[in-house]
Design an enzyme around this catalytic site. Structure first.
Site, PDB file in Angstrom:
ATOM      1  N   SER A  20      -1.437   1.672  11.077  1.00  0.00           N
ATOM      2  CA  SER A  20      -1.139   1.334   9.683  1.00  0.00           C
ATOM      3  C   SER A  20      -1.581  -0.105   9.497  1.00  0.00           C
ATOM      4  O   SER A  20      -1.708  -0.856  10.471  1.00  0.00           O
ATOM      5  CB  SER A  20       0.377   1.433   9.456  1.00  0.00           C
TER       6      SER A  20
ATOM      7  N   TYR B 208       9.484  -1.146  11.123  1.00  0.00           N
ATOM      8  CA  TYR B 208       8.282  -0.317  11.033  1.00  0.00           C
ATOM      9  C   TYR B 208       7.056  -1.099  11.497  1.00  0.00           C
ATOM     10  O   TYR B 208       6.208  -0.586  12.235  1.00  0.00           O
ATOM     11  CB  TYR B 208       8.116   0.157   9.587  1.00  0.00           C
TER      12      TYR B 208
HETATM   13  C1  8X3 Z   1       2.154   2.413   5.428  1.00  0.00           C
HETATM   14  C2  8X3 Z   1       1.702   1.134   4.871  1.00  0.00           C
HETATM   15  O1  8X3 Z   1       2.442  -0.886   3.479  1.00  0.00           O
HETATM   16  O2  8X3 Z   1       4.065   0.892   3.743  1.00  0.00           O
HETATM   17  O3  8X3 Z   1       1.909   2.539   6.790  1.00  0.00           O
HETATM   18  O4  8X3 Z   1       3.545  -0.548   5.590  1.00  0.00           O
HETATM   19  S1  8X3 Z   1       3.014   0.131   4.409  1.00  0.00           S
END
Ligand code: 8X3
Length: 253
Positions: A138, A151
Site C-alpha cells: 500500500s 496499518y
Molecule cells: C490503503 C491506502 O491511504 O488508506 O492501503 O492507507 S490508505
C-alpha cells in the site's frame, strides 16, 4: 499441462476477486483462497461459467498449519507460477496514543505474517516454476499519516518482506513484485477500517472524482505478472489522478 496456476489470497472480494478475474482472463488457472466459502464458491462458479478454471479453497492465511495443509493440497495440482499475497486490511483510525494493541496485532497477523506464511509455504514451488511472488502492500507501506499507525506499521512490514526477499533470492529464478495502491474504493476496505460505520467509510471518498477501483489495481497486477520472466517490476505505486500523496487528495465541492 501448460496451463499456469495463480494462487490469490483474499480472493473473496475487492482487489483479490478482481485479480482472480484478470488472471483468469489472462489464461491462468486460479486458486481462490479466503475465509468466506460462499464468496469464493460464487466467484469460482462465475469464472467456470465463463470457461476458466477456478479452484476455491477456504483458507485463513494467519493460520500456519492451515497454510501448510494448503501447500500440501497443491501437490496434487501441478506447478504454481504466481502467488498474489492480497489478503490484508486496516482496523481502526485511533492514534498511537489510544489504539488497542489487539487491533495492531490483528493487522500485523494478516498483512505481515499472512504474507510470510504463504510465501514460505509456496516459495519452493514458485522457484521451481520460475514464478512470481506479488506482495500487495500500500502507499501506507511507504509513508505514514495520523491515525494510520497500526496499518502503516503493518504495510511497512509487507514492504520490507518484498524488499528483503528480493535481495535474498537474487540469482534464483523467481520474481518479487510489490504493488502499492493508494486510494482504492472497494466494497469492504474502508468499512472494515471504520468498524462497519457506512457513513464514515463513504466519507473517505467524498468529492474524489474517481478513486481507483479494485479492477484498476488488478490490471496493474496482471500487467506486472505478464511481463517476460526476466523483467521484475520491483515496486509499482498506483494512485488515482486525484491523489498526489497520502495527504493530498483533490476533492470537488
Ligand atoms: C490503503 C491506502 O491511504 O488508506 O492501503 O492507507 S490508505
Amino acid at each position: 499441462m501448460s496451463t499456469r496456476t495463480a494462487v490469490i489470497t483474499g480472493a473473496s472480494s475487492g482487489i483479490g476477486a478482481a485479480t482472480a478475474r484478470r488472471l483468469a482472463s489472462a489464461g491462468y488457472r486460479v486458486v481462490l483462497t479466503a475465509r468466506r466459502e460462499d464468496r469464493i464458491n460464487a466467484l469460482a462458479g462465475e469464472l467456470t461459467a465463463a470457461g476458466h478454471t477456478a479452484i476455491p479453497y477456504v483458507l485463513d492465511v494467519t493460520d500456519r498449519p492451515a497454510v501448510d495443509a494448503f501447500a500440501a493440497f497443491l501437490d496434487d495440482h501441478g506447478p504454481v507460477e504466481v502467488l498474489v499475497n492480497n489478503a490484508g486490511g486496516a482496523i481502526g483510525t485511533e492514534t498511537v496514543a489510544t489504539a488497542d494493541p489487539a487491533d495492531w496485532r490483528t493487522m500485523y497477523d494478516v498483512n505481515v505474517l499472512g504474507t510470510l506464511h504463504m510465501t514460505q509455504a509456496l516459495l519452493p514451488r514458485l522457484v521451481d516454476a520460475e514464478g512470481t511472488v506479488i506482495v500487495l502492500s500500500s502507499t501506507a507501506g511507504l509513508a505514514t499519516y495520523e491515525g494510520g499507525g497500526g496499518y502503516v506499521a503493518a504495510k511497512h512490514g509487507a514492504h520490507v518482506i518484498a524488499e528483503t526477499l528480493r535481495l535474498e533470492l537474487c540469482g534464483e529464478p523467481v520474481r518479487i513484485i510489490e504493488i502499492a495502491p493508494g486510494m482504492v474504493r472497494t466494497e469492504e476496505f474502508a468499512l472494515t477500517r471504520f468498524r462497519g460505520d457506512k457513513d464514515k467509510a463513504a466519507a473517505v471518498y467524498n468529492g474524489v472524482a474517481q478513486p481507483l477501483t479494485a479492477d484498476d489495481v488488478a490490471d496493474t497486477i496482471a500487467w506486472a505478472v505478464t511481463r517476460p520472466p526476466h523483467v521484475n517490476i520491483d515496486l509499482l505505486v498506483v494512485r488515482p489522478r486525484a491523489q498526489a500523496s497520502n495527504y493530498k487528495v483533490h476533492r470537488e465541492a
